[in-house]
Design a protein around this motif. Structure first.
Motif, PDB file in Angstrom:
ATOM      1  N   TYR A  19       0.845  -1.210   0.000  1.00  0.00           N
ATOM      2  CA  TYR A  19       0.000   0.000   0.000  1.00  0.00           C
ATOM      3  C   TYR A  19       0.876   1.254   0.000  1.00  0.00           C
ATOM      4  O   TYR A  19       0.668   2.166  -0.808  1.00  0.00           O
ATOM      5  CB  TYR A  19      -0.921  -0.024   1.223  1.00  0.00           C
ATOM      6  N   ALA A  20       1.851   1.304   0.887  1.00  0.00           N
ATOM      7  CA  ALA A  20       2.712   2.475   1.001  1.00  0.00           C
ATOM      8  C   ALA A  20       3.484   2.721  -0.289  1.00  0.00           C
ATOM      9  O   ALA A  20       3.539   3.855  -0.791  1.00  0.00           O
ATOM     10  CB  ALA A  20       3.675   2.309   2.178  1.00  0.00           C
ATOM     11  N   VAL A  21       4.053   1.668  -0.840  1.00  0.00           N
ATOM     12  CA  VAL A  21       4.840   1.803  -2.072  1.00  0.00           C
ATOM     13  C   VAL A  21       3.964   2.303  -3.207  1.00  0.00           C
ATOM     14  O   VAL A  21       4.333   3.230  -3.938  1.00  0.00           O
ATOM     15  CB  VAL A  21       5.514   0.457  -2.438  1.00  0.00           C
ATOM     16  N   LYS A  22       2.782   1.717  -3.358  1.00  0.00           N
ATOM     17  CA  LYS A  22       1.899   2.126  -4.459  1.00  0.00           C
ATOM     18  C   LYS A  22       1.378   3.546  -4.263  1.00  0.00           C
ATOM     19  O   LYS A  22       1.196   4.275  -5.236  1.00  0.00           O
ATOM     20  CB  LYS A  22       0.759   1.126  -4.608  1.00  0.00           C
ATOM     21  N   GLU A  23       1.154   3.940  -3.026  1.00  0.00           N
ATOM     22  CA  GLU A  23       0.721   5.319  -2.771  1.00  0.00           C
ATOM     23  C   GLU A  23       1.800   6.309  -3.205  1.00  0.00           C
ATOM     24  O   GLU A  23       1.490   7.348  -3.785  1.00  0.00           O
ATOM     25  CB  GLU A  23       0.387   5.515  -1.286  1.00  0.00           C
ATOM     26  N   VAL A  24       3.047   5.988  -2.944  1.00  0.00           N
ATOM     27  CA  VAL A  24       4.139   6.888  -3.325  1.00  0.00           C
ATOM     28  C   VAL A  24       4.352   6.853  -4.834  1.00  0.00           C
ATOM     29  O   VAL A  24       4.398   7.896  -5.495  1.00  0.00           O
ATOM     30  CB  VAL A  24       5.448   6.521  -2.581  1.00  0.00           C
ATOM     31  N   ILE A  25       4.460   5.647  -5.397  1.00  0.00           N
ATOM     32  CA  ILE A  25       4.784   5.521  -6.823  1.00  0.00           C
ATOM     33  C   ILE A  25       3.611   5.913  -7.717  1.00  0.00           C
ATOM     34  O   ILE A  25       3.765   6.709  -8.645  1.00  0.00           O
ATOM     35  CB  ILE A  25       5.252   4.079  -7.146  1.00  0.00           C
ATOM     36  N   ASP A  26       2.439   5.353  -7.438  1.00  0.00           N
ATOM     37  CA  ASP A  26       1.290   5.564  -8.333  1.00  0.00           C
ATOM     38  C   ASP A  26       0.541   6.872  -8.070  1.00  0.00           C
ATOM     39  O   ASP A  26       0.066   7.510  -9.000  1.00  0.00           O
ATOM     40  CB  ASP A  26       0.302   4.402  -8.213  1.00  0.00           C
ATOM     41  N   TRP A  48      11.401   0.112   1.406  1.00  0.00           N
ATOM     42  CA  TRP A  48      10.365  -0.695   0.756  1.00  0.00           C
ATOM     43  C   TRP A  48      10.263  -0.355  -0.731  1.00  0.00           C
ATOM     44  O   TRP A  48      10.102  -1.240  -1.567  1.00  0.00           O
ATOM     45  CB  TRP A  48       9.008  -0.475   1.403  1.00  0.00           C
ATOM     46  N   ILE A  49      10.361   0.916  -1.057  1.00  0.00           N
ATOM     47  CA  ILE A  49      10.295   1.333  -2.461  1.00  0.00           C
ATOM     48  C   ILE A  49      11.463   0.744  -3.234  1.00  0.00           C
ATOM     49  O   ILE A  49      11.297   0.223  -4.335  1.00  0.00           O
ATOM     50  CB  ILE A  49      10.257   2.873  -2.577  1.00  0.00           C
ATOM     51  N   ARG A  50      12.667   0.821  -2.654  1.00  0.00           N
ATOM     52  CA  ARG A  50      13.847   0.256  -3.314  1.00  0.00           C
ATOM     53  C   ARG A  50      13.676  -1.245  -3.542  1.00  0.00           C
ATOM     54  O   ARG A  50      13.906  -1.757  -4.639  1.00  0.00           O
ATOM     55  CB  ARG A  50      15.104   0.527  -2.493  1.00  0.00           C
ATOM     56  N   LYS A  51      13.241  -1.964  -2.503  1.00  0.00           N
ATOM     57  CA  LYS A  51      13.061  -3.410  -2.619  1.00  0.00           C
ATOM     58  C   LYS A  51      11.989  -3.744  -3.646  1.00  0.00           C
ATOM     59  O   LYS A  51      12.124  -4.701  -4.408  1.00  0.00           O
ATOM     60  CB  LYS A  51      12.688  -4.017  -1.264  1.00  0.00           C
TER      61      LYS A  51
END
Length: 101
Positions: A19-26, A48-51
């Motif tokens: 959820y956190a990664v997609k909120e930042v990226i998307d 988490w974003i890097r991984k």
């Protein structure tokens, strides 16, 4: 005395990380805002974003890539053996043989 003021973070699930990664990226949400929302550090979200970029969702697993591949191979062999065992339970019938009286 410095340790008294340390913020305690919660253990996060894989779903929360995704959820956190997609909120930042998307959706372009800020890392600091999400960190506060999820009660984690900004560094955690950055990690988490890097991984996620390196390995996708599997990047959040505690297993290494090699370990995941090894487990997949074991699982495949297991299902092959299971299929063989099912075949042994149902032996072929030979209809051309007659019962001797």
């Amino acid at each position: 005395m410095h340790g008294q003021f340390r913020k305690r973070y919660t253990k996060t699930t894989m779903e929360q990380k995704v959820y956190a990664v997609k909120e930042v990226i998307d959706n372009g949400r800020g890392r600091k805002e999400l960190a506060h929302e999820l009660n984690v550090s900004v560094n955690s979200i950055t990690t988490w974003i890097r991984k996620y970029k390196e390995c996708g969702v599997n990047g959040f697993s505690s297993f290494s890539r090699d370990e995941i591949e090894r487990l997949k191979e074991i699982e495949l062999k297991y299902y092959e053996q299971l299929k063989e065992m099912e075949n042994l339970k149902n032996p072929p019938t030979f209809t051309h043989l007659r019962k001797l009286s």
